[in-house]
Design an enzyme around this catalytic site. Structure first.
Site, PDB file in Angstrom:
ATOM      1  N   ASP A 170       5.689   0.027-110.862  1.00 49.96           N
ATOM      2  CA  ASP A 170       4.969   0.680-109.784  1.00 49.96           C
ATOM      3  C   ASP A 170       3.723   1.332-110.370  1.00 49.96           C
ATOM      4  OD1 ASP A 170       5.085   0.918-107.090  1.00 49.96           O
ATOM      5  OD2 ASP A 170       6.080   2.861-107.084  1.00 49.96           O
TER       6      ASP A 170
ATOM      7  N   ARG B  74     -11.260  16.124 -91.788  1.00 56.24           N
ATOM      8  CA  ARG B  74     -11.241  15.490 -93.111  1.00 56.24           C
ATOM      9  C   ARG B  74     -12.093  16.253 -94.122  1.00 56.24           C
ATOM     10  NH1 ARG B  74     -13.053   9.679 -92.893  1.00 56.24           N
ATOM     11  NH2 ARG B  74     -14.537  10.474 -91.367  1.00 56.24           N
TER      12      ARG B  74
END
EC number: 7.2.2.6
Length: 708
Positions: free
Chosen positions: A310, A393
């Site tokens: 991963d 954001r």
């Protein structure tokens, strides 16, 4: 292997002399039967007053020592496991658990206060918990059994399990939700759903596996035992056929001599060391804080050809980190760094902390664009913190006039956030996006990084000061480790949910052989099956529930102890330190196990050559003088030659026990070079060592009047 460990293992080695235990090792069982036969013959000769009784007794004693030494190697290996099991058992304590029950169930006297609407607590023994029960743990409590956190977040001390003194965070709703029975909650409060019944917890399984109680023989070990049994049968037939031939020639050896010949020719060395090698392989894994649920997994790791890793948390740190500040034209880099630091002072995310860390040495004495910093930058009560939200954001601070970082007369707004959001913020306040900032955003995005813009607004016109480059940083040394794996013949594939641009950039920097971007659990499973269809063995690491199918399908699946219960149940190894890169070490340990077994098998078989030259001439030289030419060691007499070979056969087992436990050092070389080295060191060495050893022992044995 210390003297104390050897002495402590002796009682267990003696207990293993039980024929029902010995029968599982065909070679050593044959030696046991031979020892019993020689014992009976020696007693008979002694009762009859035969001069051969002394020689027979010496041979018999060393045959029994051979059996004992063979058991000793396994006993020492198991003793190590029992010591580790005792330390783990100390962590398994009987605790009271605060089980959550519906409020309508009357709690017994002494029950804790309610949990809120619809629930109460009752105190029960941890051993009474069942799978599915829900318990509450607060600071200072021991976790009563294995489970998953379903509410809350807490700092947990896992040192009793992992040996790591630093506490870890366990929280609900993520891949770090698993808690282990016997660990202690240090802070806050968590609600845990029990996933293991009493007696079947992770700690219970660890203890059983470490002690070797559930150790099963691996396929390679079974195959080697079949080979050793076959060789034993062949030599038994040969020795039995030798008796009538010798009688016909008028040189019939005594039963003691025939047994000595048989024991010296069968592969007793490797037969005695096989169990110790397997147990020691498991032990080396445990020393690396990796628990293997079977020896098969350890051996398979040595044959791995494809490694799936991963990206997040394995190849990279897992959290985006600030690596660079790119100022706009005319902006002092120190001003950009100081302003970026201001915007992140209240940001507790890993990204925010990395910005503060990167900015601190670069800010110098300069503050935001409005002027120099004249005092400490503190989050005083009058500072308004602008939290990040999905709508804006952006995040940052509103600094009032008079704040050390705001020498102006109005409120100073400091913002950082996504490029499009900050550009919109600046344009709404009369600002614009400089061309060089736009180019920096495109360049950072093209390399797989994340650009954040920094802007200030003091009531006049907003200004974009520059760009923060966030990157998922590759861990130091990963490139070298992947090069080492490539030298082993192992292909590495990086798995990530990132887009192809980001994945490609990280893959190129890390040096993996291939990568899979935007991967789903189904994609991971398909990669494993595709590699296996091509005849390759696949290993994988994972920690989440979504990794469970792939971990179960992989030939070697290593789950993180910090991960979910589903991941740990699916894998055949669990890393107690939750270090995904440790899979590389697991592969090395597996290869070392296979190499150790092969090297000692080579040495054991090669030993027989020297023993042949020692015993056969001694048996028949008197009847067939021409065989005296084979006595190239110049041994003193037939009796001393036979006894010397038997003594050497016993002593070499003890001398090789440390090597069996430690393992033959693995080097990342080709299979051809590894085989050549094995034949040179252990093949040739196995031939030469007995010639030298038997000769020196013969010199000592010759000093015994009744034998020499």
């Amino acid at each position: 292997m210390t003297l104390a460990n050897t002495l402590a293992a002796l009682p267990l080695a003696v207990r293993k002399l039980n024929p029902r235990t010995m029968v599982h090792s065909p070679v050593m069982f044959t030696v046991l039967i031979g020892s019993l036969v020689c014992t009976l013959v020696s007693v008979q000769q002694l009762a009859a007053g035969s001069p051969a009784a002394v020689f027979s007794i010496w041979v018999t004693v060393w045959l029994w020592l051979t059996v004992l030494f063979g058991n000793l190697s396994e006993a020492i290996a198991e003793g190590r496991g029992k010591a580790q099991a005792d330390s783990l058992r100390a962590a398994r304590t009987s605790v009271m658990a605060r089980r959550r029950v519906p409020a309508r169930v009357s709690a017994p006297s002494g029950a804790a206060s309610g949990l809120g609407a619809g629930f109460a607590e009752e105190l029960v023994a941890g051993t009474d918990l069942a799978v599915g029960d829900i318990v509450v743990c607060e600071a200072g409590d021991l976790v009563p059994s294995d489970g998953d956190v379903i509410e809350g977040l807490a700092s947990v001390d896992e040192s009793a399990i992992t040996g790591e003194s630093a506490p870890v965070i366990r929280e609900s709703g993520g891949d770090r939700s698993s808690v282990t029975g016997g660990t202690r909650v240090l802070s806050d409060r968590i609600v845990v759903r029990i996933t293991a019944a009493s007696g079947k917890t992770f700690l219970d399984r660890m203890i059983a596996l470490v002690e070797g109680a559930t150790r099963q023989r691996t396929p390679n070990e079974i195959a080697l035992n079949v080979l050793l049994a076959s060789l034993t049968i062949v030599f038994v037939v040969c020795v039995m056929a030798l008796a009538p031939m010798a009688q016909f020639a008028g040189a019939l050896p005594t039963p003691v001599v025939l047994v000595a010949l048989l024991v010296c020719l069968i592969p007793t060395t490797i037969g005695a060391l096989v169990p110790a090698i397997g147990i020691a392989g498991m032990d080396r894994l445990i020393q690396h804080n990796v628990l293997a649920t079977s020896g098969r997994a350890v051996e398979t790791a040595g044959d791995i050809t494809t490694l799936l890793l991963d990206k997040t948390g394995t190849i990279t740190y897992g959290n985006r980190r600030a690596v660079e500040f790119v100022p706009a034209d005319g902006v002092d880099p120190r001003v950009l760094a100081a302003t970026a630091r201001l915007s992140s002072l209240a940001d507790e995310t890993p990204e925010g902390r990395s910005i503060v860390e990167l900015a601190l040495p670069r800010a110098g004495g300069s503050g935001p664009v409005t002027g120099p910093v004249t005092g400490p930058e503190e989050l005083t009560p009058d500072v308004e913190v602008i939290e990040f939200s999905a709508a804006t954001r952006m995040s940052g601070l509103n600094l009032p006039s008079g704040h050390p970082a705001n020498p102006g007369t109005g409120v100073l707004e400091v913002r950082k956030g996504a490029a499009s959001a900050v550009v919109s913020y600046a344009k709404e306040r009369g600002g614009f996006e400089p061309q060089e900032v736009e180019e920096a955003v495109l360049e950072i995005s093209g390399t797989g990084g994340t650009p954040l813009l920094v802007a200030v607004f003091d009531g006049g016109r907003a200004r974009i000061l520059g760009t923060i480059h966030l990157a998922d940083v590759v861990k130091p040394g990963m490139t070298a480790r992947f090069a080492e794996l490539r030298a082993m013949g192992i292909r590495t594939i990086m798995i990530t949910g990132d887009n192809k641009i980001t994945a490609g950039a990280i893959a190129g920097e890390a040096g993996v052989d291939d990568f899979l971007a935007e991967a789903t659990p189904e994609d991971k499973l398909e990669v494993i099956r595709r590699e296996q269809r091509a005849g390759r063995l696949v290993a994988m690491t994972g920690d989440g529930t979504n990794d469970a199918p792939a971990l179960a399908a992989a030939d070697v699946g290593v789950a993180m102890n910090s991960g979910t219960s589903a991941a740990k149940e699916a894998a055949n190894m669990v890393d107690l330190d939750s270090d995904p890169t440790k899979l590389i070490d697991v592969v090395g340990i597996g290869k070392q196990l296979l190499i150790t077994r092969g090297s000692l098998t080579t040495f054991s078989v090669a030993n027989d050559v020297a023993k042949y030259f020692a015993i056969v001439p001694a048996l028949f030289a008197a009847t067939f003088p021409g065989l005296g030419l084979l006595n190239i060691m110049g041994l003193h007499s037939p009796e001393s030659a036979i006894l010397s070979a038997v003594i050497f056969n016993a002593i070499i087992i003890v001398l090789l026990v440390p090597l069996a436990l430690r393992g033959v050092k693995y080097r990342a070389v080709s299979a051809a070079r590894a085989l050549s080295r094995n034949l040179l060191v252990y093949g040739l060495g196995g031939v030469i060592a007995p010639f030298i050893g038997i000769k020196f022992i013969d010199l000592a044995v010759a000093l015994i009047p009744t034998i020499g």
